[in-house]
Design an enzyme around this catalytic site. Structure first.
Site, short mmCIF file in Angstrom:
data_model
loop_
_atom_site.label_atom_id
_atom_site.label_comp_id
_atom_site.label_asym_id
_atom_site.label_seq_id
_atom_site.Cartn_x
_atom_site.Cartn_y
_atom_site.Cartn_z
N LYS A 76 0.87 -1.19 0.00
CA LYS A 76 0.00 0.00 0.00
C LYS A 76 0.89 1.22 0.00
CE LYS A 76 -4.24 -1.56 2.23
NZ LYS A 76 -4.17 -2.66 3.17
N GLY A 77 0.61 2.13 -0.87
CA GLY A 77 1.36 3.38 -0.90
C GLY A 77 0.41 4.52 -0.62
N SER A 78 0.94 5.72 -0.67
CA SER A 78 0.08 6.86 -0.40
C SER A 78 -0.95 7.06 -1.52
CB SER A 78 0.92 8.11 -0.22
OG SER A 78 1.95 8.13 -1.17
N GLY A 79 -0.62 6.58 -2.71
CA GLY A 79 -1.52 6.79 -3.84
C GLY A 79 -2.53 5.68 -4.06
N VAL A 82 -1.40 -2.01 -4.17
CA VAL A 82 -0.78 -2.87 -5.17
C VAL A 82 -1.16 -4.32 -4.84
CG1 VAL A 82 1.39 -3.60 -6.24
CG2 VAL A 82 1.17 -1.27 -5.35
N LYS A 97 -1.54 -2.15 -9.87
CA LYS A 97 -1.52 -0.99 -9.00
C LYS A 97 -2.73 -0.12 -9.31
CE LYS A 97 1.50 2.64 -7.52
NZ LYS A 97 2.87 2.96 -7.25
N ASP A 190 11.26 10.53 -7.89
CA ASP A 190 10.86 9.85 -6.64
C ASP A 190 11.72 8.61 -6.38
OD1 ASP A 190 9.37 9.66 -4.34
OD2 ASP A 190 7.60 8.77 -5.30
P1 ATP Z 1 4.50 5.97 -1.93
O1 ATP Z 1 3.12 5.72 -2.41
O2 ATP Z 1 4.54 6.87 -0.76
O3 ATP Z 1 5.40 6.42 -3.03
P2 ATP Z 1 5.37 3.23 -2.09
O4 ATP Z 1 6.33 3.38 -3.21
O5 ATP Z 1 5.72 2.21 -1.04
O6 ATP Z 1 5.10 4.59 -1.36
P3 ATP Z 1 3.51 2.05 -3.95
O7 ATP Z 1 4.30 2.49 -5.13
O8 ATP Z 1 2.03 2.12 -4.03
O9 ATP Z 1 3.93 2.87 -2.65
O10 ATP Z 1 3.94 0.56 -3.64
C1 ATP Z 1 3.57 -0.08 -2.45
C2 ATP Z 1 4.41 -1.33 -2.29
O11 ATP Z 1 3.99 -2.31 -3.22
C3 ATP Z 1 5.90 -1.11 -2.59
O12 ATP Z 1 6.59 -0.68 -1.45
C4 ATP Z 1 6.34 -2.49 -3.05
O13 ATP Z 1 6.71 -3.24 -1.92
C5 ATP Z 1 5.07 -3.08 -3.65
N1 ATP Z 1 5.13 -3.03 -5.12
C6 ATP Z 1 4.89 -1.97 -5.91
N2 ATP Z 1 5.02 -2.29 -7.21
C7 ATP Z 1 5.34 -3.60 -7.26
C8 ATP Z 1 5.64 -4.53 -8.32
N3 ATP Z 1 5.61 -4.16 -9.59
N4 ATP Z 1 5.96 -5.79 -7.97
C9 ATP Z 1 6.01 -6.16 -6.68
N5 ATP Z 1 5.74 -5.35 -5.64
C10 ATP Z 1 5.41 -4.08 -5.92
MG MG Z 2 6.18 3.21 -5.24
#
Ligand code: ATP
Ligand code: MG
Length: 349
Positions: A76-79, A82, A97, A190
């Protein structure tokens, strides 16, 4: 069975909170130049003589959201969220995502540009975006699945990463950055541990060209930015103009963090929690930049870190020059197997 799967997928897509429709055509299609985004996915449009659109997909891969079966949430990210998904007909795994979309014009333009770049990516060290769908105010990106998570996950388990492995990680990230900076003329914006993903083959790939941040926020507006400022260069965090070298600053901080096991600006006495934005801004802009302690690291490593973390962007080396830095060269013939190290870790959640 099919009905059940469809239902499952629906549950996995977050509920729309604010209807976002004013840039869509009546058919629910978002179009910008030769790019078209709708429920059927992302397509490049070429116009024939009669001006009727025909759709071509860059990869010849046809995805349909209904054919993607949710296995689990992987992050889970801020946006947004996944998920790990399986393509029903090929059994292939992907990361899906799902991000809420911001409607503001500059953001929209940027997204379109980034999706184009991502689909056209020919670089081994960039996470592939196979397709993108727009649905009810949310964009779903079908991404290459990186089965060992991010460098943030790796660091949590390893606590610190030794120089030989760091050199291998760094070389791959640099190859991705060379591609972005020198071939595509793109600033990532980023670079941080959670946007550097790894797989069981020991491959390290860059993801999120600020896509999620830009979808969820107004680009470049500090008060609406919901990601982390930690890795932002002094010129960027203070609102000045910035360029490719801003990514180099971030890379330097990430590599130093992986080496020492904590965010370099985090004061030693502060184990948990973080400085607020203004403290961080003041520290990054006003204090001397962090460096690798020379009593704990090789001269090559210390030199690499300070070739990246320079307050004046002009003093930072380019991604291309860093690829031939002595720190990267030092381990090139030593057959360092990152895959073995990565595979020895517990799989991410
Ligand atoms: P923010 O949203 O603040 O930038 P983030 O990078 O952790 O933070 P996301 O980009 O939504 O947020 O990703 C969340 C998490 O999902 C990641 O930290 C990663 O562990 C996992 N993730 C993202 N993309 C993939 C991918 N293509 N394959 C496997 N895991 C992924
Ligand atoms: Mg990310």
């Amino acid at each position: 069975m099919r009905k059940k799967e469809l239902k499952q997928l629906k549950l996995a897509v977050p509920k729309q909170e604010t209807p976002i429709t004013n840039f869509l055509t009546a058919s629910g299609t978002f179009q910008d130049g030769d790019l078209l985004l709708n429920r059927q996915g992302l397509r490049f449009i070429s116009h024939d003589k009669e001006n009727s659109p025909s759709y071509t997909h860059p990869e010849d891969t046809q995805f349909n959201l209904a054919d993607l079966e949710t296995m689990k949430v992987i992050g889970k990210g801020s946006g947004g969220v996944v998920q790990l998904v399986r393509h029903k007909w090929t059994n292939k795994l992907f990361a899906l995502k799902v991000i809420q979309m911001n409607i503001q014009e500059p953001v929209r333009k940027q997204i379109v540009q980034e999706l184009k770049i991502n689909q056209a990516s020919q670089c081994q060290n960039i996470v592939v975006c196979y397709d993108a769908f727009y649905n009810n105010g949310f964009i779903s990106l079908v991404l290459e699945y990186m089965d060992c998570g991010s460098l943030a996950d790796v660091l949590k388990q390893l606590k610190t990463i030794l120089e030989p492995y760091l050199a291998v990680v760094c070389k791959q990230v640099l190859k991705g950055l060379v591609y972005l900076h020198h071939e595509r003329h793109i600033i990532h914006r980023d670079i941080k541990p959670s946007n550097l993903l790894v797989n069981h083959k020991g491959e390290v790939k860059i993801t999120d060209f600020g896509v999620s941040a830009m979808l969820a926020n107004s680009m470049g507006q500090r008060d609406t930015f919901v990601g982390t400022y930690n890795y932002m260069s002094p010129e960027r965090i203070s609102g000045s103009a910035y360029g490719y070298s801003s990514d180099i600053w971030s890379l330097g901080l990430v590599i130093l963090e992986l080496a020492i096991g904590r965010f370099p600006y985090l004061p030693l006495e502060k184990e948990e929690g973080w400085l607020n934005f203004y403290e961080l801004l003041e520290t990054i802009v006003g204090q001397p930049p962090p460096c690798a302690p020379p009593d704990q690291f090789s001269p090559e490593f210390c030199s690499f870190v300070s070739a990246c973390i320079q307050k004046d962007p002009k003093d930072r080396m380019s991604s291309l020059d860093l690829l031939s830095h002595p720190f990267i060269k030092k381990f090139e013939d030593r057959d360092i197997d990152l895959a073995i190290l990565i595979r020895s870790l517990d799989p991410p959640m």
